[in-house]
Design an enzyme around this catalytic site. Structure first.
Site, PDB file in Angstrom:
ATOM      1  N   TYR A 233       0.888  -1.167   0.000  1.00  0.00           N
ATOM      2  CA  TYR A 233       0.000   0.000   0.000  1.00  0.00           C
ATOM      3  C   TYR A 233       0.924   1.214   0.000  1.00  0.00           C
ATOM      4  CZ  TYR A 233      -3.717   3.252   1.121  1.00  0.00           C
ATOM      5  OH  TYR A 233      -4.611   4.297   1.080  1.00  0.00           O
TER       6      TYR A 233
ATOM      7  N   THR B  71      11.394   0.175   2.142  1.00  0.00           N
ATOM      8  CA  THR B  71      11.461   1.602   1.849  1.00  0.00           C
ATOM      9  C   THR B  71      12.380   2.387   2.790  1.00  0.00           C
ATOM     10  OG1 THR B  71      10.098   3.610   1.832  1.00  0.00           O
ATOM     11  CG2 THR B  71       9.372   1.863   3.275  1.00  0.00           C
ATOM     12  N   ASP B  72      12.899   3.485   2.270  1.00  0.00           N
ATOM     13  CA  ASP B  72      13.640   4.470   3.076  1.00  0.00           C
ATOM     14  C   ASP B  72      12.760   5.088   4.164  1.00  0.00           C
ATOM     15  OD1 ASP B  72      12.343   5.414   0.642  1.00  0.00           O
ATOM     16  OD2 ASP B  72      12.898   7.423   1.285  1.00  0.00           O
TER      17      ASP B  72
ATOM     18  N   TYR C 261       2.560   4.776   6.742  1.00  0.00           N
ATOM     19  CA  TYR C 261       3.198   3.981   5.677  1.00  0.00           C
ATOM     20  C   TYR C 261       4.525   3.401   6.180  1.00  0.00           C
ATOM     21  CZ  TYR C 261       5.876   3.060   1.392  1.00  0.00           C
ATOM     22  OH  TYR C 261       6.672   2.493   0.416  1.00  0.00           O
TER      23      TYR C 261
ATOM     24  N   LYS D 268       5.344  -0.535   6.935  1.00  0.00           N
ATOM     25  CA  LYS D 268       6.436  -1.179   6.171  1.00  0.00           C
ATOM     26  C   LYS D 268       7.475  -1.766   7.141  1.00  0.00           C
ATOM     27  CE  LYS D 268       7.171  -1.329   2.259  1.00  0.00           C
ATOM     28  NZ  LYS D 268       6.827  -2.357   1.229  1.00  0.00           N
TER      29      LYS D 268
ATOM     30  N   TRP E 228      12.252   6.489  -3.504  1.00  0.00           N
ATOM     31  CA  TRP E 228      11.855   7.451  -4.543  1.00  0.00           C
ATOM     32  C   TRP E 228      11.692   6.763  -5.913  1.00  0.00           C
ATOM     33  CZ3 TRP E 228      14.367  12.956  -3.860  1.00  0.00           C
ATOM     34  CH2 TRP E 228      14.265  13.357  -2.528  1.00  0.00           C
TER      35      TRP E 228
HETATM   36  N1  LIG Z   1       6.887   4.143  -4.926  1.00  0.00           N
HETATM   37  C1  LIG Z   1       7.926   4.536  -4.213  1.00  0.00           C
HETATM   38  O1  LIG Z   1       8.370   5.698  -4.298  1.00  0.00           O
HETATM   39  C2  LIG Z   1       8.637   3.583  -3.300  1.00  0.00           C
HETATM   40  C3  LIG Z   1       9.728   4.043  -2.545  1.00  0.00           C
HETATM   41  C4  LIG Z   1      10.398   3.150  -1.705  1.00  0.00           C
HETATM   42  C5  LIG Z   1       9.990   1.830  -1.644  1.00  0.00           C
HETATM   43  N2  LIG Z   1       8.917   1.427  -2.363  1.00  0.00           N
HETATM   44  C6  LIG Z   1       8.489   0.038  -2.225  1.00  0.00           C
HETATM   45  O2  LIG Z   1       8.696  -0.616  -3.466  1.00  0.00           O
HETATM   46  C7  LIG Z   1       7.704  -1.648  -3.638  1.00  0.00           C
HETATM   47  C8  LIG Z   1       7.050  -1.494  -4.985  1.00  0.00           C
HETATM   48  O3  LIG Z   1       6.457  -0.193  -5.017  1.00  0.00           O
HETATM   49  P1  LIG Z   1       5.763   0.368  -6.335  1.00  0.00           P
HETATM   50  O4  LIG Z   1       6.157   1.779  -6.462  1.00  0.00           O
HETATM   51  O5  LIG Z   1       5.940  -0.592  -7.459  1.00  0.00           O
HETATM   52  O6  LIG Z   1       4.247   0.329  -5.825  1.00  0.00           O
HETATM   53  P2  LIG Z   1       2.907   0.471  -6.654  1.00  0.00           P
HETATM   54  O7  LIG Z   1       3.181   0.916  -8.042  1.00  0.00           O
HETATM   55  O8  LIG Z   1       1.953   1.227  -5.808  1.00  0.00           O
HETATM   56  O9  LIG Z   1       2.443  -1.049  -6.741  1.00  0.00           O
HETATM   57  C9  LIG Z   1       2.057  -1.744  -5.607  1.00  0.00           C
HETATM   58  C10 LIG Z   1       1.071  -2.792  -6.054  1.00  0.00           C
HETATM   59  O10 LIG Z   1       0.685  -3.531  -4.905  1.00  0.00           O
HETATM   60  C11 LIG Z   1      -0.689  -3.813  -5.026  1.00  0.00           C
HETATM   61  N3  LIG Z   1      -1.263  -4.099  -3.718  1.00  0.00           N
HETATM   62  C12 LIG Z   1      -1.569  -3.240  -2.719  1.00  0.00           C
HETATM   63  N4  LIG Z   1      -2.083  -3.901  -1.664  1.00  0.00           N
HETATM   64  C13 LIG Z   1      -2.081  -5.221  -2.018  1.00  0.00           C
HETATM   65  C14 LIG Z   1      -2.499  -6.412  -1.384  1.00  0.00           C
HETATM   66  N5  LIG Z   1      -3.022  -6.397  -0.135  1.00  0.00           N
HETATM   67  N6  LIG Z   1      -2.355  -7.582  -2.051  1.00  0.00           N
HETATM   68  C15 LIG Z   1      -1.849  -7.623  -3.298  1.00  0.00           C
HETATM   69  N7  LIG Z   1      -1.444  -6.528  -3.962  1.00  0.00           N
HETATM   70  C16 LIG Z   1      -1.567  -5.349  -3.313  1.00  0.00           C
HETATM   71  C17 LIG Z   1      -1.280  -2.576  -5.664  1.00  0.00           C
HETATM   72  O11 LIG Z   1      -2.499  -2.910  -6.293  1.00  0.00           O
HETATM   73  P3  LIG Z   1      -3.734  -1.858  -6.280  1.00  0.00           P
HETATM   74  O12 LIG Z   1      -3.158  -0.556  -6.761  1.00  0.00           O
HETATM   75  O13 LIG Z   1      -4.713  -2.490  -7.195  1.00  0.00           O
HETATM   76  O14 LIG Z   1      -4.166  -1.802  -4.844  1.00  0.00           O
HETATM   77  C18 LIG Z   1      -0.195  -2.204  -6.672  1.00  0.00           C
HETATM   78  O15 LIG Z   1      -0.411  -2.793  -7.940  1.00  0.00           O
HETATM   79  C19 LIG Z   1       6.785  -1.523  -2.423  1.00  0.00           C
HETATM   80  O16 LIG Z   1       7.197  -2.429  -1.445  1.00  0.00           O
HETATM   81  C20 LIG Z   1       7.029  -0.128  -1.916  1.00  0.00           C
HETATM   82  O17 LIG Z   1       6.758  -0.010  -0.529  1.00  0.00           O
HETATM   83  C21 LIG Z   1       8.251   2.252  -3.206  1.00  0.00           C
END
Ligand SMILES: NC(=O)c1ccc[n+]([C@@H]2O[C@H](COP(=O)([O-])OP(=O)(O)OC[C@H]3O[C@@H](n4cnc5c(N)ncnc54)[C@H](OP(=O)(O)O)[C@@H]3O)[C@@H](O)[C@H]2O)c1
Length: 304
Positions: A60, A100-101, A124, A128, A149
């Site tokens: 999330y 995540t950071d 968040y 995490k 990021w």
């Molecule tokens: N985005 C950033 O800037 C960032 C930074 C640091 C770390 N991260 C980490 O990197 C990883 C990938 O991030 P991302 O940017 O690719 O995220 P994203 O684009 O938001 O994708 C996350 C996916 O997880 C799905 N999801 C959410 N809750 C779920 C559940 N209970 N069961 C199954 N699927 C679920 C979402 O589906 P729906 O949208 O349909 O709910 C979405 O498709 C995550 O662990 C995130 O915490 C991200």
């Protein structure tokens, strides 16, 4: 085969793309296919697909909405990873989980190491951090890869927001007192596929690692780079004004320092990400449809 949960997110889609390019068998499952907090659905999926490696790219990630949608954030970030870890332990499968950071509060001077204590500022970040802890407790065969990021051609992210705003505005006001490393989901996916075989061979490399692009900047530096890379193609050059976090109130507090030291990952796996600025240029040009001949030379003046 590799099974990816969260297959429709930024990292999930880049994993599917990279797997196709490298001819690696990979099943990317969306939230609609499997909710990672659904024990029965996760167990059935693993029994059916019998993967060599499970990757959790689901989370999330709506940082501000998480402050009020606490149950949903817990489901995606804490309960889901706990369920996945328990299912992997039962099936004796390794799990690569992305974190995540934002598990840190950003008050440290200098980069964060994997051994630094977590101290999240937001729901968040808290959820995490709890997800990480649940995995460590349930499953020895895990790799937790903290990144920061994240942006890509897919989904919603800061880079795409800047391009969208630049199309209509002459001035963008962007926070210049939070530091981090914009990291391409494509590079994260490449790194995961490179290290994957070492995980399913069962090498003793379990634990927590930091992995981001090289170098740090601010959101203002990131935005400036996007605009500079897009402008020769779009003709749009809005001014990018530096503002303070206090001038842009948000529901969730964010760390001022998100710089992650990635040397442990590099030493262990022999792979480092390119500099953030070069990667931002590539994605920006891809998004604005530049032909290779239009490539804009790197400009150092926006690089922190
Ligand atoms: N985005 C950033 O800037 C960032 C930074 C640091 C770390 N991260 C980490 O990197 C990883 C990938 O991030 P991302 O940017 O690719 O995220 P994203 O684009 O938001 O994708 C996350 C996916 O997880 C799905 N999801 C959410 N809750 C779920 C559940 N209970 N069961 C199954 N699927 C679920 C979402 O589906 P729906 O949208 O349909 O709910 C979405 O498709 C995550 O662990 C995130 O915490 C991200």
């Amino acid at each position: 085969m590799i099974v990816v949960f969260g297959g429709n997110g930024q990292v999930g889609r880049e994993l599917a793309r990279a797997a196709t390019q490298h001819a690696v068998p990979l099943a990317a499952l969306s939230h609609g296919d499997v909710d990672i907090a659904d024990e029965a659905a996760v167990a059935t999926t693993l029994a059916r697909l019998r993967p060599a490696l499970v990757i959790n790219a689901a989370a999330y990630t709506k940082v501000d909405l998480a402050e009020t949608n606490i149950d949903e954030a817990r489901r995606g970030n804490e309960i889901g990873p706990a369920v996945l870890a328990a299912a992997c332990a039962d099936a004796q499968l390794p799990l690569l989980h992305i974190s995540t950071d934002y598990v840190f509060d950003g008050s440290k001077v200098g980069p964060y190491f994997e051994t630094d204590p977590v101290c999240p500022l937001s729901v968040y970040g808290e959820t995490k951090a709890a997800g990480e802890a649940a995995i460590r407790q349930a499953l020895a065969q895990h790799v937790i890869m903290r990144t920061a990021w994240v942006y890509s051609e897919f989904g919603q992210n800061f880079l795409k927001t800047m391009l969208r705003l630049a199309a209509t505005r002459d001035e963008l006001r962007v926070v210049a007192d939070q530091y981090g490393s914009p990291t391409s989901a494509r590079t994260i996916a490449e790194a995961i596929l490179r290290i994957g075989p070492r995980l399913w061979r069962g090498e003793d490399i379990w634990g927590t690692y930091h992995f981001t692009a090289e170098g740090i900047t601010t959101w203002h530096g990131f935005a400036s780079r996007v605009i500079a890379a897009a402008a020769p193609i779009t003709g749009r050059r809005p001014r990018v004004i530096a503002i303070k976090t206090a001038d842009y109130p948000t529901a969730a507090r964010r760390p001022a320092n998100s710089h992650l030291d990635c040397s442990l990952f590099a030493r262990t796996f022999g792979f480092s990400a390119p500099h953030w600025a070069a990667e931002v240029d590539v994605t920006t040009r891809a998004l604005v449809g530049a032909a290779p001949a239009d490539l804009y030379p790197a400009k150092a003046d926006h690089v922190a």
